[in-house]
Design a protein around this motif. Structure first.
Motif, PDB file in Angstrom:
ATOM      1  N   TRP A  46      65.371  53.454  77.399  1.00 27.88           N
ATOM      2  CA  TRP A  46      66.064  52.785  78.253  1.00 27.88           C
ATOM      3  C   TRP A  46      67.793  53.728  78.154  1.00 27.88           C
ATOM      4  CZ3 TRP A  46      66.577  48.226  79.959  1.00 27.88           C
ATOM      5  CH2 TRP A  46      65.717  47.496  80.024  1.00 27.88           C
ATOM      6  N   ALA A  55      64.059  56.536  69.936  1.00 28.08           N
ATOM      7  CA  ALA A  55      64.905  55.419  69.602  1.00 28.08           C
ATOM      8  C   ALA A  55      66.335  56.361  68.919  1.00 28.08           C
ATOM      9  CB  ALA A  55      64.869  54.572  68.758  1.00 28.08           C
ATOM     10  N   PRO A  67      65.187  54.121  73.040  1.00 24.06           N
ATOM     11  CA  PRO A  67      64.369  53.287  72.530  1.00 24.06           C
ATOM     12  C   PRO A  67      63.373  52.946  73.877  1.00 24.06           C
ATOM     13  CG  PRO A  67      65.919  51.929  72.719  1.00 24.06           C
ATOM     14  CD  PRO A  67      66.489  53.089  72.794  1.00 24.06           C
ATOM     15  N   TYR A  79      61.207  48.598  67.262  1.00 27.50           N
ATOM     16  CA  TYR A  79      62.337  49.993  67.236  1.00 27.50           C
ATOM     17  C   TYR A  79      63.689  49.607  68.416  1.00 27.50           C
ATOM     18  CZ  TYR A  79      59.320  52.920  64.341  1.00 27.50           C
ATOM     19  OH  TYR A  79      58.492  52.474  63.894  1.00 27.50           O
ATOM     20  N   GLN A  80      63.294  48.183  69.160  1.00 21.61           N
ATOM     21  CA  GLN A  80      64.449  48.043  69.930  1.00 21.61           C
ATOM     22  C   GLN A  80      64.369  46.367  70.174  1.00 21.61           C
ATOM     23  OE1 GLN A  80      64.306  47.460  74.253  1.00 21.61           O
ATOM     24  NE2 GLN A  80      62.342  46.362  73.449  1.00 21.61           N
TER      25      GLN A  80
END
Length: 284
Positions: free
Chosen positions: A171, A237, A242, A249-250
């Motif tokens: 992302w 992350a 992440p 982790y997201q």
């Protein structure tokens, strides 16, 4: 089982004992059995352990099943195996997302190891785990096809002689290549997770190369200097990027964790050929 190797052109001159002990890492017990049984030949002639070997020699070993201990593996489904590379000693396969690398319980038979065992069963061979990928990660996984080559591959892994390059979709926009050097430790509140732990964590280094920016996501390649659990996931992350679809982790949902072991380089333990293997088609 009989193993025959032609020593490569860059083979150093040494004794057969040195070859077996120092280069091929044959255990002391097995070397003893080979010597007592006179189960080693050089160029089709019975060999003595003090005999000199050199490049181009043909070395043949006859190893009994009882020479090595075997951990039985339940057979899975051979059709689940996607082979990227295979020869007499190695098999590299493309692990699907959502499949464990190996069982954690004796009765499991739906892991990659079980399926590769089923694939090798007609050859009367059994796979041996060299390294693993997380269940959520897809891509190249290397197995030994016999216990003879397993310690050599293990040493190569320890000495960072297995180069692996991962694809990831993260992302946000990453503008430039970077190296993430942050220690990783266990999350005290969630045993499934790892965290950045500057004080008590273990050293972890990830090299990130930008492949393409597109909208709210970035395609990157990652290469590891270390092999900590969840290393790529935790490191990316930690810099605010992440991996898309990471369930730990997201928060945003996606069909899968967008992390794929795309490429592996290694020098073959016996032929010294430089192998470059890809797990196609990859993430992009």
């Amino acid at each position: 089982m009989e193993y025959t190797m032609i020593l490569p052109a860059d083979q150093s001159t040494m004794t057969l004992r040195e070859l077996l002990e120092n280069e091929w890492l044959v255990p002391r017990k097995v070397r003893h059995f080979l010597r007592i049984r006179k189960a080693v030949q050089i160029n089709d002639q019975p060999a003595m352990f003090h005999q000199t070997i050199t490049a181009g020699d043909k070395v043949t070993l006859v190893i009994e099943d009882s020479d090595y201990t075997h951990q039985p593996v339940l057979l899975g489904a051979h059709e689940q195996v996607s082979v990227c590379y295979e020869d007499d000693h190695l098999i590299i396969v493309n692990k699907p997302v959502g499949m464990k690398t190996h069982p954690n319980q004796p009765n499991e038979q739906d892991t990659l190891l079980n399926h590769v065992a089923a694939y090798l069963a007609p050859e009367n061979m059994q796979p041996y785990v060299v390294h693993r990928l997380d269940k959520e990660t897809s891509g190249v996984v290397l197995f030994a096809k016999n216990p003879f080559v397993l310690p050599i591959l293990g040493r190569m892994l320890e000495q960072k002689q297995l180069y692996r390059r991962y694809q990831a979709v993260v992302w946000g926009k990453i503008d430039k290549d970077q190296t993430i050097n942050k220690k990783i430790g266990r999350d005290r509140h969630d045993r499934r997770k790892r965290v950045i732990d500057p004080r008590n964590g273990k050293s972890a280094i990830t090299h990130v190369t930008v492949a393409q920016n597109h909208g709210t996501r970035t395609n990157v390649y990652c290469v590891l200097d270390t092999g900590r659990t969840h290393q790529i996931r935790v490191h990316l992350a930690s810099i605010g990027h992440p991996i898309v679809g990471d369930p730990l982790y997201q928060q945003r949902t996606a069909p899968r964790l967008m992390l794929h072991g795309y490429e592996m380089h290694l020098v073959h333990p016996f032929t010294k050929e430089h192998l470059v293997v890809h797990a196609e088609p990859g993430l992009w």
